[in-house]
Scaffold this motif. Structure first.
Motif, PDB file in Angstrom:
ATOM      1  N   ARG A 137      -0.528   0.618  -4.197  1.00 60.06           N
ATOM      2  CA  ARG A 137      -1.985  -0.032  -3.590  1.00 60.06           C
ATOM      3  C   ARG A 137      -1.875  -0.174  -1.803  1.00 60.06           C
ATOM      4  O   ARG A 137      -0.937  -0.931  -1.617  1.00 60.06           O
ATOM      5  N   LEU A 138      -2.971   0.025  -1.538  1.00 62.95           N
ATOM      6  CA  LEU A 138      -2.788  -0.182   0.014  1.00 62.95           C
ATOM      7  C   LEU A 138      -3.266  -1.479   0.428  1.00 62.95           C
ATOM      8  O   LEU A 138      -3.048  -2.109   1.519  1.00 62.95           O
ATOM      9  N   ASP A 139      -3.931  -2.099  -0.274  1.00 67.92           N
ATOM     10  CA  ASP A 139      -4.469  -3.428  -0.181  1.00 67.92           C
ATOM     11  C   ASP A 139      -3.531  -4.556  -0.454  1.00 67.92           C
ATOM     12  O   ASP A 139      -3.789  -5.842  -0.586  1.00 67.92           O
ATOM     13  N   LYS A 140      -2.492  -4.201  -1.365  1.00 65.95           N
ATOM     14  CA  LYS A 140      -1.479  -5.275  -1.636  1.00 65.95           C
ATOM     15  C   LYS A 140       0.193  -4.893  -1.342  1.00 65.95           C
ATOM     16  O   LYS A 140       0.232  -3.844  -1.193  1.00 65.95           O
TER      17      LYS A 140
END
Length: 175
Positions: A137-140
Protein backbone atom coordinates in the motif's frame (compact mmCIF):
# COMPACT_ATOMS: atom_id res chain seq x y z
CA UNK A 1 -17.40 -21.93 4.51
CA UNK A 2 -13.99 -20.99 5.96
CA UNK A 3 -14.31 -17.32 5.06
CA UNK A 4 -17.70 -17.17 6.77
CA UNK A 5 -16.22 -18.92 9.82
CA UNK A 6 -13.40 -16.34 10.04
CA UNK A 7 -15.73 -13.37 9.58
CA UNK A 8 -17.97 -14.63 12.41
CA UNK A 9 -15.03 -15.58 14.64
CA UNK A 10 -12.83 -12.51 14.13
CA UNK A 11 -15.59 -9.93 13.57
CA UNK A 12 -16.50 -9.60 17.28
CA UNK A 13 -12.85 -8.75 18.06
CA UNK A 14 -13.06 -5.72 15.75
CA UNK A 15 -14.46 -4.95 12.31
CA UNK A 16 -10.91 -4.52 10.99
CA UNK A 17 -10.09 -8.12 11.98
CA UNK A 18 -12.83 -9.51 9.74
CA UNK A 19 -11.94 -7.38 6.69
CA UNK A 20 -9.30 -9.73 5.21
CA UNK A 21 -12.01 -12.38 4.83
CA UNK A 22 -14.35 -10.37 2.63
CA UNK A 23 -15.19 -12.19 -0.57
CA UNK A 24 -13.84 -15.73 -0.64
CA UNK A 25 -10.35 -15.33 0.86
CA UNK A 26 -9.71 -17.74 3.76
CA UNK A 27 -6.39 -16.28 4.98
CA UNK A 28 -5.44 -12.86 6.32
CA UNK A 29 -1.71 -12.53 5.61
CA UNK A 30 0.54 -15.36 4.48
CA UNK A 31 -1.30 -18.32 3.04
CA UNK A 32 -1.09 -21.42 5.28
CA UNK A 33 0.86 -24.48 4.18
CA UNK A 34 -1.28 -26.79 6.34
CA UNK A 35 -4.66 -26.37 8.00
CA UNK A 36 -6.31 -28.30 10.79
CA UNK A 37 -10.06 -27.87 10.49
CA UNK A 38 -12.54 -29.34 12.94
CA UNK A 39 -16.12 -29.85 11.80
CA UNK A 40 -19.33 -30.70 13.57
CA UNK A 41 -22.95 -30.89 12.44
CA UNK A 42 -23.05 -27.06 12.23
CA UNK A 43 -20.03 -26.74 9.93
CA UNK A 44 -16.53 -25.47 10.76
CA UNK A 45 -15.99 -25.70 14.52
CA UNK A 46 -12.31 -24.70 14.82
CA UNK A 47 -9.30 -23.87 12.65
CA UNK A 48 -5.50 -23.62 12.96
CA UNK A 49 -3.12 -22.75 10.12
CA UNK A 50 0.58 -23.57 9.84
CA UNK A 51 3.43 -22.29 7.64
CA UNK A 52 7.12 -23.26 7.72
CA UNK A 53 9.40 -20.24 7.57
CA UNK A 54 12.65 -18.79 8.80
CA UNK A 55 12.32 -16.04 11.38
CA UNK A 56 15.08 -13.99 12.95
CA UNK A 57 15.29 -13.71 16.72
CA UNK A 58 17.60 -10.74 17.36
CA UNK A 59 19.38 -11.55 14.08
CA UNK A 60 19.62 -15.34 14.60
CA UNK A 61 17.93 -17.32 11.78
CA UNK A 62 15.55 -19.96 13.09
CA UNK A 63 13.35 -22.43 11.22
CA UNK A 64 9.86 -22.63 12.74
CA UNK A 65 6.36 -23.74 11.94
CA UNK A 66 4.37 -20.56 12.39
CA UNK A 67 0.90 -21.17 13.82
CA UNK A 68 -1.91 -18.75 13.12
CA UNK A 69 -5.46 -18.27 11.94
CA UNK A 70 -6.58 -19.86 15.19
CA UNK A 71 -10.26 -19.75 15.87
CA UNK A 72 -13.06 -21.57 17.63
CA UNK A 73 -16.68 -20.96 16.68
CA UNK A 74 -18.17 -18.64 19.33
CA UNK A 75 -20.85 -21.12 20.45
CA UNK A 76 -18.10 -23.66 21.28
CA UNK A 77 -15.79 -21.38 23.26
CA UNK A 78 -15.01 -22.59 26.75
CA UNK A 79 -15.51 -26.29 25.94
CA UNK A 80 -11.82 -27.17 25.85
CA UNK A 81 -11.48 -27.38 22.07
CA UNK A 82 -8.17 -25.50 22.28
CA UNK A 83 -6.65 -28.57 23.89
CA UNK A 84 -7.26 -30.50 20.68
CA UNK A 85 -4.31 -28.65 19.17
CA UNK A 86 -2.22 -31.37 20.77
CA UNK A 87 -3.28 -33.70 17.97
CA UNK A 88 -1.28 -31.46 15.60
CA UNK A 89 2.03 -32.07 17.41
CA UNK A 90 2.93 -35.26 15.47
CA UNK A 91 2.20 -33.47 12.18
CA UNK A 92 4.33 -30.50 13.24
CA UNK A 93 7.14 -32.87 14.17
CA UNK A 94 6.94 -34.44 10.70
CA UNK A 95 7.68 -31.00 9.22
CA UNK A 96 11.20 -31.26 10.65
CA UNK A 97 11.14 -27.96 12.52
CA UNK A 98 12.56 -27.53 16.02
CA UNK A 99 9.83 -25.14 17.20
CA UNK A 100 6.33 -23.94 16.43
CA UNK A 101 5.90 -20.20 16.87
CA UNK A 102 2.97 -17.82 16.91
CA UNK A 103 1.67 -14.60 18.35
CA UNK A 104 -1.55 -13.82 20.15
CA UNK A 105 -3.03 -10.64 21.52
CA UNK A 106 -2.59 -9.92 25.22
CA UNK A 107 -6.31 -10.49 25.87
CA UNK A 108 -5.72 -14.22 25.24
CA UNK A 109 -2.90 -14.57 27.78
CA UNK A 110 -4.87 -16.49 30.43
CA UNK A 111 -6.39 -18.77 27.77
CA UNK A 112 -2.98 -19.60 26.28
CA UNK A 113 -1.29 -20.04 29.67
CA UNK A 114 -4.03 -22.49 30.75
CA UNK A 115 -3.35 -24.53 27.63
CA UNK A 116 0.41 -24.29 28.14
CA UNK A 117 0.28 -25.85 31.60
CA UNK A 118 -0.29 -29.25 30.01
CA UNK A 119 2.04 -29.05 27.03
CA UNK A 120 5.51 -28.01 25.95
CA UNK A 121 4.26 -24.47 25.22
CA UNK A 122 5.97 -21.35 26.54
CA UNK A 123 4.46 -17.85 26.51
CA UNK A 124 6.94 -14.97 26.11
CA UNK A 125 6.10 -11.30 26.64
CA UNK A 126 8.01 -8.08 26.05
CA UNK A 127 9.04 -9.12 22.54
CA UNK A 128 8.44 -6.91 19.52
CA UNK A 129 7.54 -8.70 16.29
CA UNK A 130 8.02 -7.19 12.83
CA UNK A 131 5.85 -8.40 9.95
CA UNK A 132 5.52 -7.41 6.33
CA UNK A 133 2.09 -6.13 5.41
CA UNK A 134 0.25 -8.75 3.32
CA UNK A 135 -0.66 -6.22 0.62
CA UNK A 136 1.54 -3.40 -0.70
CA UNK A 137 0.00 0.00 0.00
CA UNK A 138 1.28 3.44 -0.85
CA UNK A 139 -0.33 5.03 2.22
CA UNK A 140 1.34 2.74 4.78
CA UNK A 141 4.88 1.60 5.55
CA UNK A 142 5.69 -1.92 4.22
CA UNK A 143 6.19 -3.38 7.70
CA UNK A 144 4.42 -3.31 11.04
CA UNK A 145 5.90 -3.83 14.51
CA UNK A 146 3.67 -5.08 17.29
CA UNK A 147 4.00 -6.00 20.94
CA UNK A 148 2.15 -9.30 21.11
CA UNK A 149 2.53 -12.37 23.25
CA UNK A 150 4.84 -14.87 21.58
CA UNK A 151 4.09 -18.56 21.94
CA UNK A 152 6.76 -21.20 21.40
CA UNK A 153 5.97 -24.89 21.22
CA UNK A 154 9.05 -27.09 21.52
CA UNK A 155 9.06 -29.94 19.01
CA UNK A 156 12.58 -31.26 18.33
CA UNK A 157 14.65 -29.06 20.64
CA UNK A 158 14.28 -27.72 24.16
CA UNK A 159 13.29 -24.20 25.10
CA UNK A 160 16.89 -23.56 26.19
CA UNK A 161 17.79 -23.73 22.46
CA UNK A 162 15.42 -20.86 21.60
CA UNK A 163 17.57 -17.76 20.97
CA UNK A 164 17.33 -15.05 23.58
CA UNK A 165 16.24 -11.67 22.36
CA UNK A 166 13.44 -9.16 22.39
CA UNK A 167 12.92 -8.64 18.65
CA UNK A 168 11.59 -11.13 16.09
CA UNK A 169 11.49 -10.49 12.36
CA UNK A 170 8.93 -12.72 10.68
CA UNK A 171 10.55 -12.25 7.26
CA UNK A 172 7.07 -11.99 5.75
CA UNK A 173 3.44 -11.33 6.61
CA UNK A 174 1.73 -12.70 9.69
CA UNK A 175 -0.05 -15.98 9.10
Amino acid sequence: ELTEFFRKTYGPTGVFNAQPFEGSRSWAGARPELRAIAYDSNGVAAHMGCLRRFIKVDGVDLLVAELGLYGVRPDLEGLGIAHSIRFMIPTLQELGVPFAFGTVRHALQKHIERFGRHSQLTVLSGIRVRSTLPDARLDKPPTRIEDALVIVLTLARSMSDWPTGNFIDRNGPEL
